[in-house]
Write an enzyme that holds these catalytic residues in place. Structure first.
Site, PDB file in Angstrom:
ATOM      1  N   LYS A   6       0.853  -1.206   0.000  1.00  0.00           N
ATOM      2  CA  LYS A   6       0.000   0.000   0.000  1.00  0.00           C
ATOM      3  C   LYS A   6       0.877   1.240   0.000  1.00  0.00           C
ATOM      4  O   LYS A   6       1.894   1.301   0.713  1.00  0.00           O
ATOM      5  CB  LYS A   6      -0.888  -0.029   1.232  1.00  0.00           C
ATOM      6  CG  LYS A   6      -1.850   1.148   1.366  1.00  0.00           C
ATOM      7  CD  LYS A   6      -2.729   0.957   2.618  1.00  0.00           C
ATOM      8  CE  LYS A   6      -3.754   2.080   2.750  1.00  0.00           C
ATOM      9  NZ  LYS A   6      -4.608   1.899   3.933  1.00  0.00           N
ATOM     10  N   SER A  27      -9.734  -0.403   7.297  1.00  0.00           N
ATOM     11  CA  SER A  27      -9.174  -0.251   5.953  1.00  0.00           C
ATOM     12  C   SER A  27      -8.460  -1.439   5.347  1.00  0.00           C
ATOM     13  O   SER A  27      -8.077  -1.365   4.178  1.00  0.00           O
ATOM     14  CB  SER A  27      -8.224   0.948   5.943  1.00  0.00           C
ATOM     15  OG  SER A  27      -8.976   2.125   6.126  1.00  0.00           O
ATOM     16  N   SER A  59      -9.543   1.968   3.242  1.00  0.00           N
ATOM     17  CA  SER A  59      -8.695   2.752   2.376  1.00  0.00           C
ATOM     18  C   SER A  59      -7.697   1.924   1.566  1.00  0.00           C
ATOM     19  O   SER A  59      -7.093   2.455   0.634  1.00  0.00           O
ATOM     20  CB  SER A  59      -7.929   3.786   3.196  1.00  0.00           C
ATOM     21  OG  SER A  59      -7.117   3.154   4.148  1.00  0.00           O
TER      22      SER A  59
END
Lengths: 95, 481, 486
Positions: free
Chosen positions: C80, C179, C155
């Site tokens: 990420k 997330s 997210s």
């Protein structure tokens, strides 16, 4: 009203965010809406409740007092938006 | 309007002598080209985290014990949020609601006796980087070498009522930190900084007046002058019917006045909250006990011991014990045979003058003295014994500096021994009286002061080596006899 | 079928170790897959083919020399873009870091490398991890591999989508309010948020310091376990990382759920939940009972206060964490002659609307006069929420809940009203407030063929039990075998 436009302006100044009038209006409405929804929290009696200090329990984490060679500082300076030799260059600070 | 009394509180920031910074392993030592003693942590790069240097806590405990504070078993770091280029994260990690030390005091020596000044709190925090203005004036340059160097913030109670008390407190606090070897106490170089909170109120009133914070005082003298100025400013303002505005004022050393800082549109709101990246600081009793066991004799204890054991006046003992190295030097001199009062005199006048001139006192511990304690003690012993007079002794100082010669050697080698032979002095006295009949007559007529001139003439005639007390004695005898 | 990218992580690693395939082949296959599908998915912000192939070659050399390539040796993994990777652009999904290249690895990145992983690139996310759909990314749009008109969750949407689209065998995400778990649920894969303090946060761009945790996303629970084991553990660079030893999560997977007590919090089965979601989760619970677990109702009475509590604490911490993005030392700078103007213009240009909203909310919650009513109050209610869990988990070994009230919603569906978006987190955020470990895994599909996520919440540092429950359920049901139709 949970929050006024004047307060939004003050908070924006504290947070160094430049807001145009449309932003200000939108944010005032958004924050007001959100804070109204959060008003329920105030109905809870927390007078005898400790705030959560940390989710972990009682220990402290330490380092020993040893100076190690820092990593190549040139790499840190390389990200600078503006430099003057080995200094970071910033717009004038008015005292 | 009734008489006003000043109310003074002092806030000190002391840079700590650890090897590394408070939250990262960069060196905490001063110096180096800009932005070399830096790493991602102390420059606030994305994703970095602080880790606490255990030694900083140890130093805080030491300072707390030396000032009779309570050491909190659990305390908490907190973020102080504001924007400034020298503050890389946009917040300073400090302590707020739960500091490590609270409720201490120290006793300061004043003309009338001692006074106890309270300490509200001591806490740890990180220093900021440094901004300098660039040559062209349209930009500032930032160096983060100093960012995250450990500081102790020491806040006094508003217990001081005179500038003298403030000065005495500041000197005592600095001495303590230097004795503990946690700070080198250097105001000029910025490792020991002081801000003052000053207000005035009618004598007898319990409530405090509006307080004004004074910053930018870079020496002890500046602190004393600034507080003096501010007290006068507030007193005059109140007498003229004005209100005192609560604000921060800067000491202007050139104009010798305090002046208002530029007003900001919105007041700073630091939004303190507990630092989530650091765990609560747990200090067990065993740790405090360990630190207590390593505490050195503190300045006030040493000063009291000097008064008792060496018969020195409290004032002299205070001057001699402000620095531990000076106190050690003094005691080494006494151990080498100098009488305490004599040694004290030499240390306080000659030695400290040279130390200040050469800026040797910028260091935490002076290792190279202009004269060794043995050399100075040697001079003191010679004067005590009457072998040389004080002026001769003083003149030997530059000749002993930087050498390994002893005063005894020098005196012997050059025949500098004082003339104490009565006969020789009597002959010189007679000679001088004969050559200065006017002054002799003036003395006999009652003008006692003129004896100084005649003594001077005898000293000159004997190449400065005559024993001055004996000269006085014999001269007076000859003049009146 | 059975392309290399279809292999599970463990199978891929085993084949590299057994020399049946090379790391280089695996890497090339991953990049080919990415080239084929990422145009539609948009999971990646930055690809590092040269770096990945170099790492793969090094793994192949080690294997050839008879050395152990590590538990993740040769496996293509995505990271990420909120996690720092030295020498590789790291943006946090934001314009303000659009060109930022860190000179340091996050600890989790270094551990992936040490375990032999081949990092293929950086994955899209909501800006500064603030969001539930990845629609707040300033740098790209990620689409759900199951339906390109829908969000992948957030997210860590890029992480969930990339794994579901089989562009990599696993991905690291971060989870502050759900997330990792929400994208895992929306994308039909497995994702775990570890106990707070189980995994180092050093080098992870901070959103909310007391809530953030790095978590792995993979197609199978066992793969999640392997990645977690590689990244978990004490770190001297993170004061909040626990020194507790890391058990072998992979070894802990085998074992029956018979006799385990599972709690069903009544507050997590609310009106307004998508009916298919409720059906799917209840069916999963029935399956767990069939496997021998005992299920009982529990109550978490302060659940209704969780959204407010979370959004006050998280935004307060975030408002402070994001102050460093000021144009001084790195990142975007909007040049202005005076300092204050430079700060304001830089942050106005660099941050998106949601980030600004959260900074404002957080600054307000901490500000003089409001601290007690908002931030302090929220921290007190947080204690009450933690106590709810402590009580429930004293009786039960784990709790079972849905991950979200709905399956993946449409792009643009919830962006008009921030509160509507915040409500997607309703079942996940309390877990972050309590610092507990939780796993999301697929438990079926709704009428539109979209994955439904099941959440298993455990006791502090008891990831092993949570993974065991998830693994047992997964193996008995095989939802994970159905891949996204790409």
């Amino acid at each position: 009203m949970a929050i006024t436009r004047e307060e939004v302006r003050r908070i924006a100044a504290l947070a160094r965010l430049l807001l145009d009038p449309a932003d200000e209006e939108r944010l005032t409405a958004d924050l007001d809406h959100i804070l109204e929804a959060f008003a329920r929290l105030s109905t809870l009696d927390t007078s005898a409740v400790e705030p959560t200090a940390q989710v972990e329990e009682d220990r402290t984490a330490f380092r020993d007092d040893v100076a190690a060679n820092p990593p190549a500082s040139e790499a840190l300076l390389a990200n600078a938006p503006a430099r003057d030799g080995r200094f970071f260059r910033v717009p004038k600070i008015i005292e | 309007m009734s008489a006003l009394e000043p109310v003074i509180g002092l806030e000190v920031h002391a840079e700590l002598l650890t090897r590394s910074k408070i939250f990262c392993a960069c060196t905490a030592e001063f110096g180096g080209p800009p932005n070399t003693n830096v790493c991602p942590v102390c420059t606030g790069m994305p994703g970095v985290l602080p880790v606490l240097n255990r030694r900083v806590v140890e130093f805080a405990i030491r300072a707390g014990l030396a000032t009779h504070c309570a050491i909190a078993p659990s305390s908490r770091f907190a973020r102080k949020n504001y924007f400034y280029p020298d503050l890389p994260k946009g917040y300073q990690i400090s302590m707020y609601e739960a500091p490590i030390c609270t409720g201490g005091w120290l006793d300061v020596l004043l003309d009338g006796g001692t006074k106890r000044i309270g300490l509200t709190r001591i806490h740890m925090e990180e220093d900021t980087g440094k901004n300098i203005h660039d040559a062209h004036g349209d930009a500032s340059l930032v160096d983060f070498n100093r960012s995250s160097v450990p500081l102790l913030e020491i806040v006094s109670e508003p217990d001081m009522r005179t500038v003298a008390e403030a000065g005495a407190y500041l000197r005592m606090l600095r001495s303590i930190l230097m004795y503990l070897e946690i700070c080198d106490g250097n105001m000029e170089e910025g490792s020991f900084r002081c801000d003052a909170n000053v207000s005035v109120r009618p004598v007898g009133q319990a409530a405090f007046g509006t307080k004004v914070e004074i910053k930018n005082m870079n020496s002890f003298r500046a602190v004393e002058k600034a507080i003096t100025f501010e007290i006068a400013r507030q007193t005059d303002a109140l007498a003229a019917g004005e209100r005192i505005v609560q604000e921060t004022r800067l000491w202007d050393a050139d104009r010798e006045e305090t002046r208002s800082m530029r007003k900001k549109e919105y007041a700073d709101d630091y939004r303190y909250f507990p630092e989530p990246d650091l765990l609560p600081l747990v200090v067990e009793p065993a740790w405090v006990a360990d630190v207590r066991a390593t505490m050195p004799e503190l300045p006030s204890a040493r000063r009291d011991r000097f008064t008792r054991d060496h018969g020195l006046s409290p004032y002299d003992a205070d001057v001699l014990t402000q620095r531990k190295d000076v106190a050690d030097y003094f005691e080494a001199g006494v151990a080498a045979g100098a009488a305490p009062k004599e040694m004290a005199n030499w240390v306080m006048t000659e030695l400290l003058r040279m130390v200040r001139e050469d800026k040797l006192d910028r260091a935490l511990v002076i290792r190279e003295w202009p004269l060794t304690a043995e050399q100075l003690a040697g001079l003191a012993r010679l004067v005590q014994a009457g072998t040389i007079n004080r002026n001769t002794a003083k003149s030997l100082i530059p000749r002993l500096r930087g050498t390994s010669r002893t005063p005894d050697e020098l005196v012997a080698a050059e025949g500098l021994a004082q003339v104490s032979d009565r006969g020789a002095i009597e002959r010189a006295v007679a000679d001088v009286i004969a050559r200065h009949p006017t002054q002799a007559a003036e003395f006999r007529a009652g003008k006692d002061r003129v004896v100084g001139f005649l003594v001077g003439q005898v000293m000159k005639a004997t190449g400065g080596k005559a024993n001055p007390q004996l000269v006085q004695e014999l001269l007076r005898a000859a003049l009146t006899g | 079928m059975s392309a290399l990218h279809d292999l599970s992580l463990r199978e891929a690693a085993a084949r590299v170790r057994r020399r049946e395939i090379s790391a280089t082949e695996l890497a090339r296959d991953a990049f080919a897959r990415i080239a084929a599908v990422d145009g539609r998915v948009g999971a990646f912000l930055t690809l590092d083919e040269a770096g990945a192939l170099a790492t793969a070659a090094a793994v192949d050399r080690r294997v050839a020399a008879g050395e152990d390539p590590g538990p993740l040796g040769g496996v293509p993994i995505g990271v990420k873009d909120i996690i720092c990777t030295a020498g590789l652009r790291t943006t946090a999904g934001s314009r303000i870091l659009e060109r930022f290249v860190p000179s340091y690895d996050a600890t989790v990145t270094a551990r992936l490398r040490r375990a032999g992983a081949v990092i293929v690139g950086k994955l899209n996310c909501d800006e500064f991890a603030m969001g539930s759909s990845t629609e707040n990314s300033a740098l790209g749009t990620t689409r759900n591999p199951w339906d390109g008109a829908r969000v992948p969750g957030g997210s860590s949407g890029g992480s969930g989508a990339a794994v579901a689209a089989r562009e990599c065998h696993a991905a690291l995400g971060t989870d502050t309010g759900g997330s990792v778990r929400l994208p895992a649920a929306f994308c039909g894969v497995a994702g775990m948020k570890p106990t707070y303090g189980r995994v180092s946060r050093y080098g992870v761009i901070a959103y909310a310091s007391s809530l953030d945790q790095v978590g792995p996303i993979a197609r199978e629970v066992a793969d999640v376990a392997v990645v977690l084991e590689a990244i978990a553990g004490h770190d001297l660079a993170d004061s909040t990382a626990s020194p507790r030893p890391v058990p072998s999560y992979a070894a802990a997977l085998e074992g029956s759920v018979r006799g385990l007590r599972l709690g069903l919090p009544r507050e997590y089965f609310v009106e307004g939940m998508q009916p298919d979601v409720e059906r799917g989760v209840r069916a999963a619970v029935a399956e767990l009972e069939r496997l021998g677990a005992a299920v009982e109702p529990v109550s978490l009475p302060h659940t209704e206060y969780a959204i407010a509590t979370y959004y006050l604490i998280a935004t307060a911490e975030a408002s402070s964490n994001l102050a460093r993005y000021d144009g001084i030392r790195y990142g975007l700078r909007e040049p202005r002659p005076a300092l204050t103007e430079m700060y304001e213009a830089t942050r106005a240009a660099g941050f998106g609307a949601e980030v600004k909203r959260r900074i404002m909310l957080g600054t307000y919650a901490l500000s003089a006069g409001y601290y007690d009513a908002y931030y302090l109050k929220a921290q007190q209610v947080r204690t009450l929420i933690r106590r709810d869990f402590q009580l429930a988990l004293a009786r039960c070994d784990a709790l079972v809940t849905p991950v979200a009230p709905t399956t993946a919603f449409r792009l643009g569906e919830k962006t008009a009203d921030p509160l509507t978006m915040y409500l997607s987190d309703i079942f996940t955020i309390s877990v972050n407030l309590a610092g507990l470990p939780a796993l999301a895994l697929p438990c079926g599909f709704d009428g539109a063929g979209l994955p439904i996520g099941l959440q298993v919440i455990g006791r502090p540092f008891d990831e092993a039990t949570v993974l065991r429950i998830g693994h047992a359920y997964e193996q008995a049901t095989a939802w994970h075998r159905k891949g996204a139709p790409l």
